[in-house]
Design an enzyme around this catalytic site. Structure first.
Site, short mmCIF file in Angstrom:
data_model
loop_
_atom_site.label_atom_id
_atom_site.label_comp_id
_atom_site.label_asym_id
_atom_site.label_seq_id
_atom_site.Cartn_x
_atom_site.Cartn_y
_atom_site.Cartn_z
N ARG A 99 12.06 -6.49 2.21
CA ARG A 99 11.90 -5.06 1.95
C ARG A 99 13.15 -4.28 2.32
O ARG A 99 13.76 -4.52 3.35
CB ARG A 99 10.73 -4.60 2.82
CG ARG A 99 10.03 -3.39 2.36
CD ARG A 99 8.59 -3.45 2.69
NE ARG A 99 8.31 -3.32 4.12
CZ ARG A 99 7.11 -3.02 4.58
NH1 ARG A 99 6.11 -2.81 3.76
NH2 ARG A 99 6.90 -2.92 5.86
N ARG A 126 -5.97 3.44 11.44
CA ARG A 126 -5.59 2.04 11.66
C ARG A 126 -6.47 1.36 12.69
O ARG A 126 -6.21 0.22 13.06
CB ARG A 126 -4.15 1.99 12.15
CG ARG A 126 -3.16 1.49 11.11
CD ARG A 126 -1.81 1.51 11.73
NE ARG A 126 -0.85 0.64 11.14
CZ ARG A 126 0.09 1.03 10.26
NH1 ARG A 126 0.12 2.26 9.84
NH2 ARG A 126 0.97 0.19 9.82
N LYS A 181 0.81 -1.22 0.00
CA LYS A 181 0.00 0.00 0.00
C LYS A 181 0.85 1.27 0.00
O LYS A 181 0.50 2.25 -0.64
CB LYS A 181 -1.02 0.00 1.14
CG LYS A 181 -0.43 0.28 2.49
CD LYS A 181 -1.51 0.39 3.55
CE LYS A 181 -0.92 0.15 4.92
NZ LYS A 181 0.31 0.82 5.25
N ARG A 202 14.20 -1.81 7.52
CA ARG A 202 13.53 -1.21 8.68
C ARG A 202 13.65 -2.13 9.88
O ARG A 202 13.54 -3.34 9.75
CB ARG A 202 12.05 -1.04 8.37
CG ARG A 202 11.70 0.32 7.85
CD ARG A 202 10.30 0.38 7.36
NE ARG A 202 9.31 -0.03 8.36
CZ ARG A 202 8.00 0.06 8.16
NH1 ARG A 202 7.54 0.53 7.02
NH2 ARG A 202 7.15 -0.30 9.08
N ARG A 208 2.87 -7.37 13.81
CA ARG A 208 2.19 -6.29 13.07
C ARG A 208 1.00 -6.83 12.28
O ARG A 208 -0.02 -6.16 12.16
CB ARG A 208 3.18 -5.59 12.14
CG ARG A 208 4.11 -4.65 12.92
CD ARG A 208 5.36 -4.32 12.16
NE ARG A 208 5.12 -3.53 10.98
CZ ARG A 208 5.94 -3.51 9.93
NH1 ARG A 208 7.03 -4.24 9.91
NH2 ARG A 208 5.66 -2.75 8.91
P1 AMP Z 1 4.05 1.56 8.81
O1 AMP Z 1 5.24 2.30 8.31
O2 AMP Z 1 2.76 2.10 8.25
O3 AMP Z 1 4.15 0.07 8.65
O4 AMP Z 1 3.98 1.85 10.40
C1 AMP Z 1 5.03 1.46 11.25
C2 AMP Z 1 4.56 1.46 12.70
O5 AMP Z 1 4.19 2.80 13.07
C3 AMP Z 1 3.32 0.62 12.98
O6 AMP Z 1 3.65 -0.74 13.19
C4 AMP Z 1 2.79 1.30 14.24
O7 AMP Z 1 3.55 0.94 15.39
C5 AMP Z 1 3.06 2.78 13.96
N1 AMP Z 1 1.92 3.44 13.29
C6 AMP Z 1 1.85 3.88 12.00
N2 AMP Z 1 0.66 4.44 11.75
C7 AMP Z 1 -0.05 4.33 12.91
C8 AMP Z 1 -1.37 4.69 13.28
N3 AMP Z 1 -2.24 5.25 12.42
N4 AMP Z 1 -1.77 4.43 14.55
C9 AMP Z 1 -0.94 3.86 15.43
N5 AMP Z 1 0.31 3.47 15.14
C10 AMP Z 1 0.75 3.70 13.89
#
Ligand code: AMP
Length: 218
Positions: free
Chosen positions: A129, A90, A15, A162, A173
Site C-alpha cells: 500500500r 472498532r 474498506k 504508512r 493490527r
Molecule cells: P486505519 O487508518 O483505519 O487503519 O487506522 C490506523 C490506526 O488508528 C489503527 O491501527 C488504530 O491504532 C487507530 N484507530 C483508527 N480508528 C480507531 C478507532 N475507531 N478506535 C481506536 N483506534 C483507532
C-alpha cells in the site's frame, strides 16, 4: 434520501478505498478515524502523542479519545445530510457509544457494509500500500499501481508508505481486528443492518455492488 453508512473490514480489506469512493459519489462526508488520528498526531497535540503510542503498536487508541473526535465530527452541519463512517466503530463498546451519540442527534445507521477478504492476502495488501504525500490518493504497487512509478498519477506527488503498514505492526493490527472489531459485525447483524461484500475482486466490481445496495434506497 439520507444515507448513513458504516464500513467494516479488516485492515487491508480495501474498506477505506470503497468508503472514499462512496463518499465522493454521494457527496457525503467521509469520516475516517484513522486519518483523523494521523492528523492529530501530525499536529503534535497531547492527544496526538497519546494516539501515536497505540497506533505504532497496532492497538486501538483509548476509546474516550476516538469517541470525542467522532462526536465532534458528527455534530458538524455537513453530517446532517448523511455520512460514511470508516474505521469506527472498532469495538462493541464503541458501537454502543455511537448508538448514544446517534440517539442524541436523532440519527440512525442505514447500512453496515462488511468487506470480507481472505486473511492470507491482507498482509500482502498492506505491505504494497502507498499513498500520495501531497493529495492522499491511494495506490497498491501490486493490485492498483500508479501509471508513473513512485509518483502520484493524479497530482505528481511522491508516493509514501504508512508507518504502521510494516509487517510487524500490520500483523498486530489484524490480531486487534479479530479480537476487538470482528464482534462488531455480530452487533450489527443482530440489528439486521449488515450487507456482506466479497472483497476478493476488482475495486470497480466491489464498488458496483455497494452502489446497488445504497441506490435501492437513495
Ligand atoms: P486505519 O487508518 O483505519 O487503519 O487506522 C490506523 C490506526 O488508528 C489503527 O491501527 C488504530 O491504532 C487507530 N484507530 C483508527 N480508528 C480507531 C478507532 N475507531 N478506535 C481506536 N483506534 C483507532
Amino acid at each position: 434520501m439520507k444515507t448513513r453508512v458504516i464500513f467494516l473490514g479488516a485492515p487491508g480489506s480495501g474498506k477505506g478505498t470503497q468508503a472514499e469512493k462512496l463518499a465522493r459519489e454521494m457527496y457525503l462526508p467521509h469520516i475516517d478515524t484513522g486519518s483523523m488520528l494521523r492528523e492529530e498526531r501530525a499536529s503534535g497535540s497531547e492527544e496526538g502523542k497519546i494516539a501515536e503510542k497505540y497506533m505504532s503498536e497496532g492497538q486501538l487508541v483509548p476509546m474516550e479519545l476516538v469517541v470525542k473526535i467522532i462526536r465532534n465530527r458528527l455534530l458538524k452541519p455537513d453530517a446532517k445530510n448523511g455520512f460514511i463512517l470508516d474505521g469506527f466503530p472498532r469495538s462493541v463498546e464503541q458501537a454502543e457509544e455511537l448508538d448514544k451519540i446517534l440517539a442524541e442527534i436523532d440519527e440512525k445507521i442505514d447500512y453496515v457494509i462488511n468487506i470480507d477478504l481472505d486473511e492470507n492476502v491482507l498482509i500482502d495488501r498492506m505491505a504494497y500500500r502507498r499513498s500520495c504525500k501531497n493529495c492522499g490518493q491511494k495506490y497498491n504497487l501490486k493490485f492498483n499501481p500508479s501509471e508513473k512509478d513512485g509518483i502520484c498519477f493524479v497530482c505528481g506527488g511522491i508516493l509514501v508508505q504508512r508507518a504502521d503498514d510494516n509487517i510487524e505492526t500490520a500483523t498486530k493490527r489484524i490480531q486487534t481486528y479479530k479480537a476487538e472489531t470482528e464482534p462488531v459485525i455480530e452487533y450489527y447483524r443482530k440489528k439486521k443492518l449488515v450487507k456482506d461484500i466479497d472483497g476478493n475482486r476488482a475495486i470497480d466490481d466491489i464498488f458496483g455492488d455497494i452502489m446497488k445496495i445504497v441506490k435501492v434506497k437513495a
